[in-house]
Design an enzyme around this catalytic site. Structure first.
Site, PDB file in Angstrom:
ATOM      1  N   GLU A  25      -3.996   7.742  -4.158  1.00 51.81           N
ATOM      2  CA  GLU A  25      -4.472   6.806  -3.120  1.00 51.81           C
ATOM      3  C   GLU A  25      -4.787   7.471  -1.788  1.00 51.81           C
ATOM      4  O   GLU A  25      -5.602   6.981  -1.010  1.00 51.81           O
ATOM      5  CB  GLU A  25      -3.414   5.714  -2.905  1.00 51.81           C
ATOM      6  CG  GLU A  25      -3.987   4.372  -2.514  1.00 51.81           C
ATOM      7  CD  GLU A  25      -4.683   3.712  -3.677  1.00 51.81           C
ATOM      8  OE1 GLU A  25      -5.869   3.389  -3.531  1.00 51.81           O
ATOM      9  OE2 GLU A  25      -4.053   3.534  -4.744  1.00 51.81           O
ATOM     10  N   SER A  84      -9.800  -1.298   0.642  1.00 53.70           N
ATOM     11  CA  SER A  84     -10.829  -2.349   0.606  1.00 53.70           C
ATOM     12  C   SER A  84     -10.381  -3.549  -0.217  1.00 53.70           C
ATOM     13  O   SER A  84     -11.153  -4.497  -0.393  1.00 53.70           O
ATOM     14  CB  SER A  84     -12.109  -1.796  -0.024  1.00 53.70           C
ATOM     15  OG  SER A  84     -12.570  -0.716   0.725  1.00 53.70           O
ATOM     16  N   GLY A 133     -13.288  -0.287  -5.508  1.00 53.20           N
ATOM     17  CA  GLY A 133     -13.354   0.506  -4.277  1.00 53.20           C
ATOM     18  C   GLY A 133     -13.919  -0.337  -3.152  1.00 53.20           C
ATOM     19  O   GLY A 133     -13.621  -1.531  -3.030  1.00 53.20           O
ATOM     20  N   THR A 135      -9.364  -0.170 -10.526  1.00 58.04           N
ATOM     21  CA  THR A 135      -8.288  -0.971  -9.997  1.00 58.04           C
ATOM     22  C   THR A 135      -8.217  -2.179 -10.912  1.00 58.04           C
ATOM     23  O   THR A 135      -9.037  -2.328 -11.801  1.00 58.04           O
ATOM     24  CB  THR A 135      -8.655  -1.401  -8.564  1.00 58.04           C
ATOM     25  OG1 THR A 135      -8.669  -0.246  -7.754  1.00 58.04           O
ATOM     26  CG2 THR A 135      -7.713  -2.394  -7.960  1.00 58.04           C
ATOM     27  N   ARG A 186       0.830  -1.200   0.000  1.00 60.05           N
ATOM     28  CA  ARG A 186       0.000   0.000   0.000  1.00 60.05           C
ATOM     29  C   ARG A 186       0.866   1.252   0.000  1.00 60.05           C
ATOM     30  O   ARG A 186       1.955   1.273   0.621  1.00 60.05           O
ATOM     31  CB  ARG A 186      -0.858  -0.021   1.272  1.00 60.05           C
ATOM     32  CG  ARG A 186      -1.873   1.086   1.396  1.00 60.05           C
ATOM     33  CD  ARG A 186      -2.942   0.994   0.358  1.00 60.05           C
ATOM     34  NE  ARG A 186      -4.149   1.715   0.717  1.00 60.05           N
ATOM     35  CZ  ARG A 186      -5.170   1.879  -0.115  1.00 60.05           C
ATOM     36  NH1 ARG A 186      -5.127   1.382  -1.349  1.00 60.05           N
ATOM     37  NH2 ARG A 186      -6.257   2.511   0.273  1.00 60.05           N
ATOM     38  N   GLU A 218      -5.821   3.890  -7.661  1.00 57.76           N
ATOM     39  CA  GLU A 218      -7.035   4.458  -7.073  1.00 57.76           C
ATOM     40  C   GLU A 218      -8.015   4.933  -8.143  1.00 57.76           C
ATOM     41  O   GLU A 218      -8.673   4.120  -8.751  1.00 57.76           O
ATOM     42  CB  GLU A 218      -6.644   5.530  -6.064  1.00 57.76           C
ATOM     43  CG  GLU A 218      -7.653   6.234  -5.187  1.00 57.76           C
ATOM     44  CD  GLU A 218      -9.099   5.852  -5.090  1.00 57.76           C
ATOM     45  OE1 GLU A 218      -9.422   4.689  -4.809  1.00 57.76           O
ATOM     46  OE2 GLU A 218      -9.940   6.737  -5.231  1.00 57.76           O
TER      47      GLU A 218
HETATM   48  N1  GLU Z   1      -8.392   2.697  -3.555  1.00 57.53           N
HETATM   49  C1  GLU Z   1      -9.236   1.574  -3.425  1.00 57.53           C
HETATM   50  C2  GLU Z   1      -8.800   0.696  -2.274  1.00 57.53           C
HETATM   51  O1  GLU Z   1      -7.696   0.697  -1.910  1.00 57.53           O
HETATM   52  C3  GLU Z   1      -9.248   0.746  -4.649  1.00 57.53           C
HETATM   53  C4  GLU Z   1      -9.860   1.479  -5.764  1.00 57.53           C
HETATM   54  C5  GLU Z   1     -10.603   0.576  -6.679  1.00 57.53           C
HETATM   55  O2  GLU Z   1     -10.769  -0.576  -6.459  1.00 57.53           O
HETATM   56  O3  GLU Z   1     -11.066   1.061  -7.708  1.00 57.53           O
HETATM   57  O4  GLU Z   1      -9.560  -0.003  -1.724  1.00 57.53           O
END
Ligand code: GLU
Length: 621
Positions: free
Chosen positions: A466, A491, A512, A427, A123, A447
């Site tokens: 992010e 997530s 997300g 993602t 991350r 992100e």
């Molecule tokens: N930034 C999101 C996360 O870390 C992921 C974004 C996405 O899945 O489109 O959970």
């Protein structure tokens, strides 16, 4: 997003008539069944399959070029990690708006020799100098408008973790060097891939953001327009960057000239003179890059109806939230219920787990996450008390109390409403297995679609945004508030399921915070509702994240809306503000059968359908 990719690529194939695949050379093109004739210097796309069943290894991703590259590594004797990194590097070329060197992600690995599942947390981190009011506009004293102001900024860029993840994964489990793993993607970047409607559409959707930066305009808005559908998109700058890492390792990125350029782009974004976007600058310094480490973590682990479900622990909320919801659901005989009753329980369990996620989960280096409590059957027993068998909870519902639970029904702890969900939905995800039985599940991202919008000048890749996954405002006690050096809560939910200690299923998705519900729903559909893995991936989705309504795809609303309304479940048709897309997630999975049979599955239609492949298809020679 790949909604229209399939049709676009078919049209291109028809137009070109004959061609050869430069990415892997003519021999590969033949073996993949693509016509070979040295016609125009033009990239072509490999054929796509949503499901492939067979032996000897499997790869599934959203993109046919990336899947083909991963399969090739497996055929040449590479293992699952080697193939996963090669596939991920290829996705950095063909999916540059979803993932790449400028982002982060989570890597989950099953080792066939030891039977262990282990993970890498790659991350992004907040710069050390990031103040807690970084998202407050000094001019107004209020948070920057989220889109496009905050997402198109230096302040949202976290220290990238993807290169460190690739190196760490190869060091721990790979058999090939970073150099060898980057080579096929480097060729793909240099020779190009076919622009489809999705890539074109995503570029157009980002027009204002991409035109805000000289470097991004030069790469993705060349000649004053988005790359045309059917044209070949080349990214020689990215090829050179991959070459640089192949020759020198990660030094230039985390401690050298490339890193300095990243820092410069974050602190003084290369804005065009004409842009009206405010583009707040960021706080990253060279020392933040030098300090970055991918982290080995023990997976979350819950038992579910005889299976062991292993996922990503904090800094992601994926493993804890999927795991808690499963613990709650295990208390019910879902298989004995009709569809509406089972789905009602699925939605309720998810809402409860999301309430606890908001209350307790953040970067464990900064927050004392009560992971064992969140995943304990006693806590789930108490949380399940909130579910009524025939009417829905009022949402948002309150979190449980990890300090006082005793497994019995009692009043819930009173706390404030959850912070608004600002996670975006782009993602990418890949699943790989090899002939030895090793398995990789890897979700990676920058992100937002297009990340921060900032291409590092001359380097061919976008920087993430992010840090917008942190809560926008500072609220004391919020486990996901901004803190220097911290990882924003994710997530992402790459998940490996074992049965009797052996892989049964590996799965993951973008989307997300809907990632969590997509993974949960696939597990529930596969294990409790008797669907095959293909059916479970294709099934219409709904996502309840402790909000008054559940987002649901139109087909879900059509199939279950009236029956769920009788439970008081309120469904809202999902829809992306910019693109209007109603899809939730874009999953990939591999299921393992007897005698090492592998069923590799990608989305049949979402994002235009993904690309699954196996080394030796069942029934083939
Ligand atoms: N930034 C999101 C996360 O870390 C992921 C974004 C996405 O899945 O489109 O959970």
């Amino acid at each position: 997003m790949h909604r229209l990719r399939a049709s676009a690529k078919l049209v291109v194939l028809a137009l070109i008539g004959s061609s050869f695949a430069f990415a892997n050379g003519p021999a590969d093109a033949r073996s993949e069944g693509v016509l070979t004739a040295p016609a125009a210097y033009q990239a072509t796309s490999p054929p796509k399959h949503a499901t492939r069943i067979g032996y000897g290894g499997a790869v599934t991703s959203v993109d046919p070029d990336a899947t083909r590259i991963g399969l090739r590594v497996l055929r040449q004797g590479g293992n699952a990690t080697d193939a996963a990194i090669a596939t991920a590097a290829a996705l950095g070329v063909t999916e540059p708006y979803s993932s790449g060197l400028g982002g982060g992600g989570y890597f989950v690995h099953y080792d066939a020799k030891t039977g262990k599942v282990q993970t890498i947390d790659g991350r992004e981190t907040a710069p050390r100098a990031m103040p807690r009011d970084a998202f407050i506009d000094p001019k107004t004293g209020k948070p920057y408008p989220f889109t496009p102001d905050l997402v198109t900024s230096g302040v949202s860029v976290g220290v990238p973790g993807t290169p460190a993840t690739w190196q760490r994964a190869l060091d721990r489990w790979g058999t090939r060097s970073l150099k060898a793993s980057l080579a096929p993607a480097t060729r793909l970047a240099r020779h190009g891939f076919v622009v489809d409607k999705t890539f074109h559409g995503q570029t157009v959707d980002n027009k204002e953001r991409f035109k805000a930066f000289t470097s991004t305009r030069r790469l993705f808005w060349k000649g004053g327009h988005a790359p045309r559908v059917g044209s070949t998109f080349r990214n020689p700058d990215l090829a050179d960057t991959y070459d640089l890492l192949a020759r020198h390792g990660l030094g230039p990125f985390y401690r050298g000239a490339l890193g300095n350029q990243i820092v410069h782009a974050v602190r003084r974004p290369p804005t065009t003179r004409t842009t009206k976007l405010p583009v707040p600058p960021g706080f990253m310094r060279a020392g933040d890059l030098a300090r970055y480490r991918a982290i080995n973590r023990r997976p979350t682990s819950v038992g579910y109806r005889g299976y062991r479900v292993l996922g990503m622990p904090p800094s992601s909320s994926g493993g804890s939230t999927v795991g808690e919801a499963l613990n709650i659901l295990e208390r019910y005989d879902l298989a004995g219920m009709d569809d509406a009753a089972a789905l009602h329980h699925y939605l309720e369990a998810s809402a409860l787990a999301f309430a606890d996620r908001a209350e307790y989960v953040g970067d464990p280096a900064y927050v004392d996450v009560p992971l064992a409590d969140l995943l304990s059957p006693g806590f789930a027993r108490e949380r399940a008390c909130r579910i009524h068998e025939n009417h829905a909870l009022k949402k948002p519902t309150r979190p449980g109390n990890v300090a006082t639970y005793d497994g019995r029904c009692g009043p819930a702890r009173g706390v404030s409403e959850p912070a608004p969900d600002t996670e975006n939905i782009n993602t990418t995800n890949l699943t790989v297995a090899d002939r030895w039985g090793n398995v990789v599940e890897y979700t990676l991202t920058i992100e937002q679609t297009g990340g921060s919008g900032i291409v590092v000048p001359g380097r061919g890749f976008l920087l993430n945004n992010e840090l917008t996954d942190f809560s926008t405002e500072f609220v004391k006690g919020d486990p996901n508030r901004i803190q220097p050096g911290k990882r924003p809560r994710s997530s992402m939910s790459p998940t490996i399921v074992l049965r009797n200690g052996k892989p049964f299923l590996a799965l993951g998705s973008p989307g997300g915070s809907t990632i969590i519900t997509t993974v949960l729903q696939i597990l529930f559909d596969r294990i409790d509702r008797g669907m095959s893995i293909q059916q479970a991936i294709a099934a219409p989705r709904a996502s309840q994240r402790n909000t008054p309504t559940s987002l649901a795809e139109p087909a879900f609303v059509a199939a279950y809306g009236p029956a769920l309304a009788a439970y008081g479940q309120d469904l809202a048709v999902s829809g992306d503000t910019y693109t209007g897309a109603t899809e939730i997630g874009a999953a990939t999975a591999i299921e393992f059968g007897p005698a090492r049979l592998m069923t590799a599955v990608a989305e049949p239609t979402r994002r235009g359908g993904g690309a699954a492949g196996v080394v030796r298809p069942r029934g083939a020679g």
